[in-house]
Design a protein around this motif. Structure first.
Motif, short mmCIF file in Angstrom:
data_model
loop_
_atom_site.label_atom_id
_atom_site.label_comp_id
_atom_site.label_asym_id
_atom_site.label_seq_id
_atom_site.Cartn_x
_atom_site.Cartn_y
_atom_site.Cartn_z
N TYR A 17 0.83 -1.21 0.00
CA TYR A 17 0.00 0.00 0.00
C TYR A 17 0.87 1.26 0.00
CZ TYR A 17 -3.81 -3.10 1.49
OH TYR A 17 -4.75 -4.10 1.58
N ASN A 18 0.26 2.37 -0.45
CA ASN A 18 0.96 3.65 -0.33
C ASN A 18 0.92 4.10 1.14
OD1 ASN A 18 -1.53 4.87 0.22
ND2 ASN A 18 -1.85 5.47 -1.91
N ASP A 19 1.67 5.16 1.44
CA ASP A 19 1.82 5.57 2.85
C ASP A 19 0.50 5.90 3.52
OD1 ASP A 19 4.48 5.22 2.68
OD2 ASP A 19 5.04 7.33 2.58
N GLU A 20 -0.37 6.57 2.78
CA GLU A 20 -1.66 6.98 3.36
C GLU A 20 -2.51 5.76 3.72
OE1 GLU A 20 -5.47 9.70 2.06
OE2 GLU A 20 -3.59 9.95 0.97
N LYS A 21 -2.55 4.80 2.82
CA LYS A 21 -3.35 3.59 3.06
C LYS A 21 -2.72 2.73 4.16
CE LYS A 21 -6.15 0.47 0.34
NZ LYS A 21 -6.28 -0.30 -0.88
#
Length: 228
Positions: free
Chosen positions: A72-76
């Motif tokens: 996942y990306n950082d936000e997710k």
């Protein structure tokens, strides 16, 4: 729940590449109560940070609930961490100017709940740790043991998949430590909370159902023992 295979991690310090985690393979099931022990610099904090979705810079495979969370990306990833992991620290890390109720509500507010929706969940968490009557107090009005109970309530309020407790009795006297360890044991057995506890203290580790010993970046041994 957690399956790690062949995890290697390196830090670059000046010109030197330091091998911090060495070929670690590890499985943690739901509803376990596991102690992670080892001397300072052994790599146990790095291991815990990797498990807790705080540090994805490693080689090898880490599956959480059957999936590779670090894709996942950082936000997710941050949202997954907030939803899945409850943290308890040696120093409590409560906000001094917030009431106990406001402190415990924080993970729910981060998760997008409105303040009014959090109250019942917060009171339920405070009841589980035995300090529902303190909801309107400030942290400095409570003893160390009570503050750690608040921190535990904050960790469990969002019903996370697992709790990471980092030296949770490190700042407490021995009698209060026993109370806190009994509380963890009850949460594990009655509420089925999965707990990973980092500790230097063999007395605290004895409450856990399994101990993982880390030394020089390797898992030295895994012992299963019956709780006291």
């Amino acid at each position: 729940m957690i399956v790690m295979e062949g995890i290697n991690k390196y830090y670059q310090v000046d010109q030197e590449k330091i091998h911090v985690l060495k070929d670690i393979s590890l499985t943690i099931d739901e509803h376990e109560f596991v102690a992670v022990m080892g001397p300072s610099g052994s790599g146990k904090s790095t291991l815990i940070n990797t498990i807790s979705f705080l540090d994805g810079d490693f080689e090898g495979s880490y599956k959480f609930m059957g999936e590779n969370a670090y894709r996942y990306n950082d936000e997710k990833l941050s949202a997954l961490r907030n939803r899945s992991v409850g943290f308890v620290f040696q120093s409590f890390q409560l906000i001094d100017n917030n009431t106990i109720m406001e402190n415990v509500a924080l993970p729910l507010l981060y998760g997008g709940m409105k303040q009014s929706q959090t109250e019942d969940l917060v009171m339920e968490a405070l009841e589980k740790v035995g300090i529902a009557d303190k909801y309107n107090k400030l942290p400095k009005q409570l003893s160390g043991g009570q503050q750690q109970r608040v921190a535990i309530a904050r960790a469990i309020v969002g019903n996370p998949t697992f709790i990471v407790a980092d030296e949770p009795t490190g700042a407490l006297d021995s009698r209060t430590s026993v109370e806190i360890m009994n509380l963890f044991q009850r949460l594990n057995e009655e509420e089925k909370v999965t707990i990973l506890m980092v500790t230097h203290d063999p007395d605290s580790a004895a409450y856990c159902k399994r101990t993982i010993t880390v030394k020089d970046g390797e898992i030295l041994e895994e012992g299963v023992h019956h709780a006291v």
